[in-house]
Design a protein around this motif. Structure first.
Motif, mmCIF file in Angstrom:
data_model
loop_
_atom_site.group_PDB
_atom_site.id
_atom_site.type_symbol
_atom_site.label_atom_id
_atom_site.label_comp_id
_atom_site.label_asym_id
_atom_site.label_seq_id
_atom_site.Cartn_x
_atom_site.Cartn_y
_atom_site.Cartn_z
ATOM 1 N N GLY A 101 0.975 -1.245 0.091
ATOM 2 C CA GLY A 101 -0.034 0.001 -0.220
ATOM 3 C C GLY A 101 0.980 1.111 0.108
ATOM 4 O O GLY A 101 0.212 2.453 0.601
ATOM 5 N N LEU A 104 -0.702 4.498 -1.119
ATOM 6 C CA LEU A 104 -2.041 5.231 -0.355
ATOM 7 C C LEU A 104 -1.248 6.379 0.494
ATOM 8 O O LEU A 104 -0.261 6.462 1.075
ATOM 9 C CB LEU A 104 -2.385 4.219 0.562
ATOM 10 C CG LEU A 104 -3.250 2.655 -0.011
ATOM 11 C CD1 LEU A 104 -3.858 1.765 0.706
ATOM 12 C CD2 LEU A 104 -4.089 3.327 -1.122
ATOM 13 N N GLU A 108 -5.152 6.727 4.575
ATOM 14 C CA GLU A 108 -6.074 5.622 4.058
ATOM 15 C C GLU A 108 -5.455 4.187 4.495
ATOM 16 O O GLU A 108 -6.289 3.352 4.328
ATOM 17 C CB GLU A 108 -5.848 5.744 2.417
ATOM 18 C CG GLU A 108 -6.525 6.895 1.573
ATOM 19 C CD GLU A 108 -6.361 6.808 0.194
ATOM 20 O OE1 GLU A 108 -7.202 6.536 -0.390
ATOM 21 O OE2 GLU A 108 -5.270 7.133 -0.140
ATOM 22 N N ARG A 112 -7.648 0.576 4.600
ATOM 23 C CA ARG A 112 -7.494 -0.516 3.769
ATOM 24 C C ARG A 112 -6.748 -1.715 4.223
ATOM 25 O O ARG A 112 -7.435 -2.995 3.743
ATOM 26 C CB ARG A 112 -6.427 0.196 2.673
ATOM 27 C CG ARG A 112 -6.156 -0.806 1.292
ATOM 28 C CD ARG A 112 -7.534 -1.091 0.581
ATOM 29 N NE ARG A 112 -7.365 -2.116 -0.602
ATOM 30 C CZ ARG A 112 -8.427 -2.447 -1.233
ATOM 31 N NH1 ARG A 112 -9.616 -2.327 -0.803
ATOM 32 N NH2 ARG A 112 -7.965 -3.326 -2.206
ATOM 33 N N GLU A 115 -9.676 -3.733 5.309
ATOM 34 C CA GLU A 115 -10.412 -4.290 4.278
ATOM 35 C C GLU A 115 -10.007 -5.531 3.710
ATOM 36 O O GLU A 115 -10.557 -6.376 3.228
ATOM 37 C CB GLU A 115 -10.523 -2.981 3.171
ATOM 38 C CG GLU A 115 -11.539 -2.258 3.627
ATOM 39 C CD GLU A 115 -11.403 -0.890 2.515
ATOM 40 O OE1 GLU A 115 -12.239 0.126 2.395
ATOM 41 O OE2 GLU A 115 -10.849 -1.143 1.343
ATOM 42 N N LEU A 148 -3.647 -6.246 -3.579
ATOM 43 C CA LEU A 148 -4.727 -5.734 -3.306
ATOM 44 C C LEU A 148 -4.668 -4.287 -2.568
ATOM 45 O O LEU A 148 -5.753 -3.655 -2.635
ATOM 46 C CB LEU A 148 -5.705 -6.604 -2.768
ATOM 47 C CG LEU A 148 -6.259 -7.692 -3.790
ATOM 48 C CD1 LEU A 148 -7.070 -8.935 -2.681
ATOM 49 C CD2 LEU A 148 -6.953 -7.200 -4.671
ATOM 50 N N CYS A 150 -3.069 -1.595 -2.836
ATOM 51 C CA CYS A 150 -3.147 -0.137 -3.365
ATOM 52 C C CYS A 150 -4.346 -0.116 -4.450
ATOM 53 O O CYS A 150 -4.426 0.835 -5.161
ATOM 54 C CB CYS A 150 -1.959 -0.190 -4.477
ATOM 55 S SG CYS A 150 -1.949 -1.607 -5.768
ATOM 56 N N LYS A 151 -5.481 -0.983 -4.014
ATOM 57 C CA LYS A 151 -6.894 -0.512 -4.572
ATOM 58 C C LYS A 151 -6.738 -0.606 -5.946
ATOM 59 O O LYS A 151 -7.246 0.257 -6.812
ATOM 60 C CB LYS A 151 -7.381 0.791 -4.217
ATOM 61 C CG LYS A 151 -7.595 0.759 -2.541
ATOM 62 C CD LYS A 151 -8.498 2.233 -2.388
ATOM 63 C CE LYS A 151 -8.423 2.272 -0.758
ATOM 64 N NZ LYS A 151 -8.966 3.520 -0.517
#
Length: 233
Positions: A101, A104, A108, A112, A115, A148, A150-151
């Motif tokens: 991440g 991000l 955030e 995240r 999630e 995942l 880093c969306k």
């Protein structure tokens, strides 16, 4: 979402990709199948910018991305989970995820992380454990979870079932289907062609750097050439 047109890639004098053309629509699982050396991993490396291309084009979400540096491609929404997992064995599960991440904003990151751990509760149970001490299946979960962080809009998975026990293979493929149900688009490279065609919407067959067959996964499963070459009958 993604379109490759006449893509060429070389390793020195060797042409690994010879005019590969394919597309991936938003919300699909698309699989690439083929023998070792067919060009599947090279295709993913070209898309993610790990290896430069020598011809053709790659367009993602309306923008041409061939030969952009990898960090810019990640920022545009493409994550690549490579063959062999490539986790940081000396870092904890949490630290591995935080590395994923890195793009991000600080505010955030915690949300995240929660999630992603919600998708992989087993990793939450091992959050402070070193990545290198996890089982093979858990390491694969960690590799996917890290990708995942880093969306991404598009997740590329290279041989996610490689070397795993059958029960864990089943779990990994269930996870891929669950990710699609969240709206994620998946480009899947997988030696287990039968399993890949079961969960994907469409597929492409690569042979020595070229697409030789394409179609819906159901049509490819029923094709005798695919059955004989990749499905064991």
């Amino acid at each position: 979402m993604l379109r490759l047109t006449d893509l060429e890639l070389r390793y020195g004098p060797i042409r690994a990709l010879k005019g590969v053309t394919l597309d991936v629509a938003a919300g699909e699982i698309v699989t690439l199948i083929g023998a070792n050396g067919a060009g599947k991993s090279s295709t993913l490396k070209a898309i993610s910018g790990i290896h430069g291309t020598s011809g053709g084009s790659i367009v993602f979400a309306g923008r041409r991305i061939d030969n952009l540096p990898p960090h810019e491609i990640v920022a545009l929404g493409i994550s690549h989970c490579p063959e062999g997992r490539r986790i940081f064995g000396d870092l904890s599960v949490r630290e591995n995820l935080l590395m994923g991440g890195y793009l991000l904003a600080k505010h955030e990151m915690a949300g995240r992380l929660d999630e992603v751990l919600g998708l992989f509760p087993r990793l939450g149970e091992r959050i402070h454990q070193a990545g290198g001490t996890l089982s093979g299946g858990e390491q694969q979960m960690l590799a996917i979870a890290r990708a995942l962080m880093c969306k991404p809009g598009l997740l590329m998975l290279d041989e996610p079932s490689l070397g795993l026990a059958p029960i864990m293979v089943e779990k990994i493929f269930e996870t891929i289907v669950a990710l699609k149900q969240t709206g994620l688009t998946v480009l899947l490279v997988e030696q287990n062609a039968g399993a890949a065609l079961e969960i994907s919407d469409r597929g492409y067959v690569l042979e020595i750097g070229q697409v030789t067959l394409s179609g819906t996964s159901a049509a490819l499963r029923d094709d005798q050439r695919v059955a004989q070459a990749y499905l064991g009958g």
